[in-house]
Write a protein that holds these residues in place. Sequence first.
Motif, short mmCIF file in Angstrom:
data_model
loop_
_atom_site.label_atom_id
_atom_site.label_comp_id
_atom_site.label_asym_id
_atom_site.label_seq_id
_atom_site.Cartn_x
_atom_site.Cartn_y
_atom_site.Cartn_z
N GLY A 137 -4.15 2.30 5.47
CA GLY A 137 -5.22 3.02 4.80
C GLY A 137 -6.23 3.64 5.75
O GLY A 137 -7.26 4.15 5.31
N VAL A 138 -5.91 3.66 7.04
CA VAL A 138 -6.81 4.20 8.06
C VAL A 138 -6.22 5.50 8.61
O VAL A 138 -5.00 5.60 8.79
N GLU A 139 -7.08 6.50 8.87
CA GLU A 139 -6.60 7.77 9.42
C GLU A 139 -6.64 7.79 10.95
O GLU A 139 -5.77 8.37 11.58
N ASP A 197 -10.77 8.49 3.02
CA ASP A 197 -10.72 8.57 1.56
C ASP A 197 -11.93 7.89 0.94
O ASP A 197 -12.47 8.36 -0.07
N ALA A 198 -12.40 6.77 1.52
CA ALA A 198 -13.48 5.99 0.90
C ALA A 198 -14.81 6.76 0.81
O ALA A 198 -15.39 6.82 -0.27
N SER A 220 -3.99 9.00 4.08
CA SER A 220 -2.98 8.04 3.61
C SER A 220 -2.84 8.06 2.09
O SER A 220 -1.83 7.62 1.55
N GLU A 221 -3.86 8.58 1.39
CA GLU A 221 -3.79 8.70 -0.07
C GLU A 221 -3.44 10.13 -0.50
O GLU A 221 -3.62 10.51 -1.66
N HIS A 222 -2.96 10.93 0.44
CA HIS A 222 -2.47 12.29 0.19
C HIS A 222 -3.58 13.27 -0.21
O HIS A 222 -3.32 14.26 -0.90
N VAL A 226 -3.68 7.79 13.40
CA VAL A 226 -2.62 7.13 12.65
C VAL A 226 -1.81 8.16 11.87
O VAL A 226 -0.60 8.02 11.68
N VAL A 227 -2.48 9.21 11.38
CA VAL A 227 -1.83 10.34 10.71
C VAL A 227 -2.14 11.59 11.53
O VAL A 227 -3.13 11.63 12.25
#
Length: 202
Positions: free
Chosen positions: A100-102, A85-86, A165-167, A116-117
Amino acid sequence: MALTAVVTWAAVSPDGDAEGSGESRTNGKDTAAGGAAGSGPGSGSSPAPASPTPKPAAAYTLVFQDKPLTLRAPAFNTGTHVDLDAPKISPSGEIGKTTGVEFTYQDWSDAGLRFVVPLGRSAGTRPEQCRTGVDTDTLPSSVLSRELNEGTFLARGTVLCTVTSEHNLAMLRITDVRVPAKGASGRMPDHVMTLTLWKTAE
């Protein structure tokens, strides 16, 4: 005298009104009917305009496209955390701290990539194809260093997608895989990629 009375009775109606007043009533009805019709289409008034139909929200809104991203092999006994996301790559990620990590690229136990996702392969680069790949061509939760060093599991040209994680919807295109030389102890490939991110309506 009798004839005069008959003519007078015919000229006056039983309720005492003259024939002229009968015509006036008829005209009065026409006038009333015309008043009712005046509120219709012929009256010259226009109906209120209909409210415009709002446009549906776009399912995917582009945030950025083809941003360069290079995932280098982690140093011995370290782990790299990747936030799409960043986007941000943290080469000194701590074990277990993956909020917050993929995914992570680690050189401790079970060295390799850990997701993680869910990540999936995409058949194309459109966001709809990307989203479908997440659900229908999903990768295992980890890829060990042995598979990565073969350079075929995540080969050049592979398109990977995930819901972050932020969709958001993220798409990674692998443009190069730098496999270490044979016999290089503990080394894993570097992956050169581009990253595209969409906001979703989900």
